[in-house]
Enzyme design. Structure first.
Site, PDB file in Angstrom:
ATOM      1  N   TYR A 189       5.252   0.428   8.054  1.00 28.26           N
ATOM      2  CA  TYR A 189       6.213   0.937   9.357  1.00 28.26           C
ATOM      3  C   TYR A 189       7.726   0.686   9.148  1.00 28.26           C
ATOM      4  O   TYR A 189       8.518   0.518   9.375  1.00 28.26           O
ATOM      5  CB  TYR A 189       5.421   0.540  10.617  1.00 28.26           C
ATOM      6  CG  TYR A 189       6.140   0.694  12.420  1.00 28.26           C
ATOM      7  CD1 TYR A 189       5.388   1.923  12.777  1.00 28.26           C
ATOM      8  CD2 TYR A 189       7.266   0.024  12.879  1.00 28.26           C
ATOM      9  CE1 TYR A 189       6.321   1.848  14.072  1.00 28.26           C
ATOM     10  CE2 TYR A 189       7.934   0.438  14.088  1.00 28.26           C
ATOM     11  CZ  TYR A 189       6.711   1.429  14.385  1.00 28.26           C
ATOM     12  OH  TYR A 189       7.229   1.934  15.312  1.00 28.26           O
TER      13      TYR A 189
ATOM     14  N   TYR B 251       6.742 -27.977  59.824  1.00 32.41           N
ATOM     15  CA  TYR B 251       6.136 -27.732  58.294  1.00 32.41           C
ATOM     16  C   TYR B 251       7.573 -27.884  57.142  1.00 32.41           C
ATOM     17  O   TYR B 251       7.417 -28.571  55.952  1.00 32.41           O
ATOM     18  CB  TYR B 251       5.583 -26.990  58.547  1.00 32.41           C
ATOM     19  CG  TYR B 251       3.922 -26.519  58.856  1.00 32.41           C
ATOM     20  CD1 TYR B 251       3.588 -27.961  58.983  1.00 32.41           C
ATOM     21  CD2 TYR B 251       3.164 -26.097  58.779  1.00 32.41           C
ATOM     22  CE1 TYR B 251       3.081 -28.335  60.337  1.00 32.41           C
ATOM     23  CE2 TYR B 251       2.023 -26.381  59.643  1.00 32.41           C
ATOM     24  CZ  TYR B 251       1.442 -27.458  60.250  1.00 32.41           C
ATOM     25  OH  TYR B 251       0.019 -27.308  59.986  1.00 32.41           O
TER      26      TYR B 251
ATOM     27  N   ASN C 275       9.264  -6.094  14.262  1.00 33.33           N
ATOM     28  CA  ASN C 275       7.949  -6.002  13.326  1.00 33.33           C
ATOM     29  C   ASN C 275       8.472  -4.783  12.323  1.00 33.33           C
ATOM     30  O   ASN C 275       9.351  -3.561  12.646  1.00 33.33           O
ATOM     31  CB  ASN C 275       7.262  -5.374  14.778  1.00 33.33           C
ATOM     32  CG  ASN C 275       5.411  -4.726  13.458  1.00 33.33           C
ATOM     33  OD1 ASN C 275       4.907  -4.845  13.224  1.00 33.33           O
ATOM     34  ND2 ASN C 275       6.177  -2.879  14.339  1.00 33.33           N
TER      35      ASN C 275
ATOM     36  N   PHE D  45       7.016  -8.199  19.400  1.00 32.11           N
ATOM     37  CA  PHE D  45       8.361  -7.373  20.263  1.00 32.11           C
ATOM     38  C   PHE D  45       8.002  -7.321  20.977  1.00 32.11           C
ATOM     39  O   PHE D  45       8.852  -7.167  22.342  1.00 32.11           O
ATOM     40  CB  PHE D  45       8.887  -5.947  18.770  1.00 32.11           C
ATOM     41  CG  PHE D  45       7.265  -5.344  18.957  1.00 32.11           C
ATOM     42  CD1 PHE D  45       6.747  -5.165  20.765  1.00 32.11           C
ATOM     43  CD2 PHE D  45       7.108  -4.598  17.621  1.00 32.11           C
ATOM     44  CE1 PHE D  45       5.837  -4.167  20.118  1.00 32.11           C
ATOM     45  CE2 PHE D  45       5.598  -4.428  17.790  1.00 32.11           C
ATOM     46  CZ  PHE D  45       5.314  -3.798  18.781  1.00 32.11           C
TER      47      PHE D  45
ATOM     48  N   LYS E 201      25.254 -17.530  64.775  1.00 36.04           N
ATOM     49  CA  LYS E 201      24.904 -17.310  64.765  1.00 36.04           C
ATOM     50  C   LYS E 201      24.828 -16.066  63.632  1.00 36.04           C
ATOM     51  O   LYS E 201      23.876 -15.381  63.249  1.00 36.04           O
ATOM     52  CB  LYS E 201      25.208 -16.404  66.632  1.00 36.04           C
ATOM     53  CG  LYS E 201      23.905 -14.867  67.021  1.00 36.04           C
ATOM     54  CD  LYS E 201      24.590 -15.008  68.398  1.00 36.04           C
ATOM     55  CE  LYS E 201      24.081 -15.770  69.291  1.00 36.04           C
ATOM     56  NZ  LYS E 201      22.058 -15.727  69.448  1.00 36.04           N
TER      57      LYS E 201
ATOM     58  N   GLU F 225       7.295   6.448  26.438  1.00 34.33           N
ATOM     59  CA  GLU F 225       6.233   6.565  24.278  1.00 34.33           C
ATOM     60  C   GLU F 225       5.747   6.650  24.109  1.00 34.33           C
ATOM     61  O   GLU F 225       4.594   6.366  23.675  1.00 34.33           O
ATOM     62  CB  GLU F 225       6.940   5.220  24.174  1.00 34.33           C
ATOM     63  CG  GLU F 225       7.783   5.559  23.189  1.00 34.33           C
ATOM     64  CD  GLU F 225       6.513   5.386  21.818  1.00 34.33           C
ATOM     65  OE1 GLU F 225       6.799   6.180  20.861  1.00 34.33           O
ATOM     66  OE2 GLU F 225       6.256   4.450  21.180  1.00 34.33           O
TER      67      GLU F 225
ATOM     68  N   ASN G 258       2.528   4.532  25.358  1.00 29.86           N
ATOM     69  CA  ASN G 258       2.474   3.419  24.232  1.00 29.86           C
ATOM     70  C   ASN G 258       3.362   2.348  24.428  1.00 29.86           C
ATOM     71  O   ASN G 258       3.158   1.220  23.414  1.00 29.86           O
ATOM     72  CB  ASN G 258       2.976   3.491  22.574  1.00 29.86           C
ATOM     73  CG  ASN G 258       3.202   2.973  21.049  1.00 29.86           C
ATOM     74  OD1 ASN G 258       1.853   2.777  21.172  1.00 29.86           O
ATOM     75  ND2 ASN G 258       3.718   2.784  20.430  1.00 29.86           N
TER      76      ASN G 258
END
Length: 632
Positions: free
Chosen positions: A96, A336, A369, A385, A440, A466, A469
């Site tokens: 590839y 809280y 890759n 990747f 303020k 793409e 993909n």
């Protein structure tokens, strides 16, 4: 504040606390600064060592050039060269990006691997933006490509790696457009500018940033400055190995994580400071409370804040040990923003620990890759990747940063509000209510910052790209997180300023309280009243309530109401039935003059850093920094 040497700041589970982790990160940074970072085919570097190189604080060097060259050659370069000789024996042997097209067009074939590598860079140099990536982020991405390619699985020659190291050490980075990457197949577009610089694609400039402020150079000038004699011609899959990785996303994310560690500790310090000036109750942070709901990070936050408040005079566990205040406690519990702060911060501390581990793994990973398996001499087509680990880490961190922002916004709001700030003036105003509006404006700004932080907290939207993909937006997620950190830093700065003002007001209040109570005691005893010890506390309470309830009035009017209230208590007391009208008027006049004198004397002490005197040692450190170093 929190000291790295404090033995008692630990969790009951014995796990590493965030403070210990932060200390370790700091020490690793210092070690990298002093010793440098050396790389080989098996190097593992810490998050901090990476960041030290990225920020220009540490040098990056190849440990053994000859050994690395041999390892690279044997590991993958020779294997790819052998496979390259037979590109059309079937799809099983087609590599590839060497014999094939890319991404959604991987079904196409090519006999010219060198032309394919050049074309890869050409079509990816497609970023469009007037804004550039920070030079440090680009440098960090280059460092990560070096680390990945030295592992030996990427089939990249030492010549390529050395060119990157020289650029890194010379602080020369390409100009990389800020926008254009989605991170699903690595940070293709930004990394293509790195590949373009070292391969001589000079349709763009390079930025030489010896001080990270940036001086623009041509590509030729940049390579010469770095000591790279000529552009590199990529072979086989070298260009693909350079652009096909998570490096930009990871570099920015790593920087965010270190900043987030600092901010998380700061928010705990600010919460302790807020507890003091709001005259809160330290019991809410008792680790015993957290141990009954034993999330380790909740226990840790409780332990930290309890430690910070250990010598507090405003929030002392023993109420009799507290400094005297005019304000009279009307709520049995804190609100809280104070009482539930440890529960609120627990997920952030927990998230940070997980994300730190994730990014340290990512830094030491090979993310391109295809990859070469040396043992089987096979080419493996995988998806390292894919940057969802980074994108997810940043999305989670942003959500927790937003929660931290909500907490300190609540603390800041309660300081401004006279119905919740426990007797402090509205907006922490120092002067008359009609002409002094105090903080303020800062309160309005805080609301703006929190709104923006809330928008940034949304997860990065996923778009198809793409040929359907790719769909991960890791670099944009990291960018949004860096923005969120900047916003939270601004919010912390606002709260720090307000806390220092509140500390000064508490100190003055305490000084007034001491003086006024002495005056009341003296005035009552001068009347010769029997059983005055019972009467004096009643008058103290009456005056304290009026002085804090009517801050909106002019000072003289406020004192008049306080004296009238005290006089009313005096008249209603059986012990004072024998007093004449003249005596009562004399008492009122004398008390008015005495209180006015006491308040004037207390207000004159303001310019002497009075707030320092009522704070815990932890809050004093922050107060002194803001007043003396920041000059605010």
């Amino acid at each position: 504040m929190l000291s790295w040497n404090d033995k008692d700041v630990t969790t009951s589970s014995g796990s590493t606390t965030q403070l210990e982790l932060f200390k370790r990160l700091h020490e690793q940074w210092k070690q990298a600064e002093s010793q440098g970072v050396f790389i080989d085919s098996k190097a593992h570097i810490s998050l901090s060592a990476f960041l030290a190189v990225m920020h220009g604080s540490a040098h990056l060097s190849i440990a053994d050039r000859k050994a690395l060259e041999t390892a690279l050659q044997q590991a993958s370069i020779d294997i790819v060269a052998d496979k390259q000789q037979n590109p059309h024996a079937g799809d099983n042997t087609a590599i590839y990006g060497v014999h094939t097209g890319l991404g959604g067009t991987a079904d196409t074939r090519s006999r010219d691997a060198q032309a394919a590598q050049a074309s890869l860079i050409t079509h990816l140099n497609a970023g469009m933006s007037n804004h550039l990536h920070d030079a440090r982020v680009t440098r960090g991405a280059m460092v990560l490509r070096v680390l990945a390619m030295t592992r030996g699985g990427s089939a990249v020659r030492l010549e390529v790696i050395e060119a990157l190291v020289k650029l890194i050490e010379a602080r020369v980075v390409p100009c990389v457009p800020l926008r254009g990457s989605i991170g699903d197949s690595g940070d293709l577009i930004p990394l293509s500018y790195v590949a373009g610089l070292i391969s001589g694609r000079f349709n763009h400039d390079a930025k030489a940033a010896t001080d990270f402020k940036g001086h623009f150079l041509t590509g030729h000038q940049a390579l010469l400055l770095a000591g790279v004699p000529k552009p590199i011609t990529f072979t086989a899959k070298e260009a693909l190995a350079l652009v096909n990785g998570t490096s930009f996303s990871c570099a920015m994310a790593a920087s965010c994580v270190l900043d987030a560690h600092s901010l998380t500790l700061l928010v705990q310090i600010l919460t302790a400071f807020s507890t003091e000036v709001l005259a809160g109750d330290v019991d809410a942070f008792d680790p015993a409370v957290a141990r009954l709901r034993p999330h380790p990070r909740q226990v840790e936050v409780c332990t930290n804040i309890t430690h910070l408040l250990r010598d507090s005079k405003l929030a002392a566990k023993d109420k009799s040990a507290r400094v005297p205040l005019l304000w009279r406690h009307t709520m049995p519990r804190d609100r809280y923003s104070i009482r539930a702060a440890s529960q609120w911060l627990c997920p952030l501390v927990e998230c940070l620990g997980q994300i730190t581990k994730t990014l340290e793994i990512e830094i030491n990973s090979v993310t391109d890759n295809p990859l070469v398996d040396v043992e089987t001499k096979s080419i493996l087509h995988g998806g390292n990747f894919q940057a969802l680990s980074v994108a997810d880490a940043m999305d989670r961190l942003r959500l927790q940063l937003h929660n931290a922002g909500r907490l300190i916004f609540a603390q800041h709001s309660e300081l401004m509000n006279p119905t919740t700030n426990q007797g402090l003036p509205a907006n922490l105003a120092w002067g008359p209510a009609g002409t002094d509006f105090g903080f303020k404006g800062l309160d309005v700004s805080m609301a703006s910052y929190l709104s923006e932080l809330g928008d940034l907290a949304l997860p990065m939207s996923v778009q198809s790209a793409e040929l359907h993909n790719q769909s991960v937006n890791s670099l944009i997620s990291a960018r949004k997180t860096a923005h969120a950190i900047e916003i939270l830093q601004m919010m912390c700065a606002c709260l720090m300023a307000a806390l220092c003002q509140a500390a000064d007001l508490r100190a003055v209040e305490s000084a007034i309280c001491k003086r006024v109570f002495i005056t009341i005691s003296k005035q009552v005893r001068d009347l010769g009243i029997r059983n005055s010890n019972r009467l004096i506390p009643l008058l103290e309470d009456a005056i304290a309530v009026k002085l804090t309830e009517h801050r909106e009035l002019e000072l003289s009017d406020c004192i008049t109401l306080a004296v009238e209230s005290a006089s009313g208590k005096l008249v209603a007391s059986p012990e004072c039935a024998h007093l004449t009208v003249l005596q009562l008027k004399g008492f009122s006049d004398s008390l008015f003059q005495g209180i006015q004198k006491d308040i004037d004397a207390s207000l004159q002490e303001v310019g002497n850093g009075l707030g320092y005197s009522v704070l815990s040692s932890s809050s004093r450190n922050l107060y002194s920094h803001i007043r003396n170093r920041v000059k605010m």
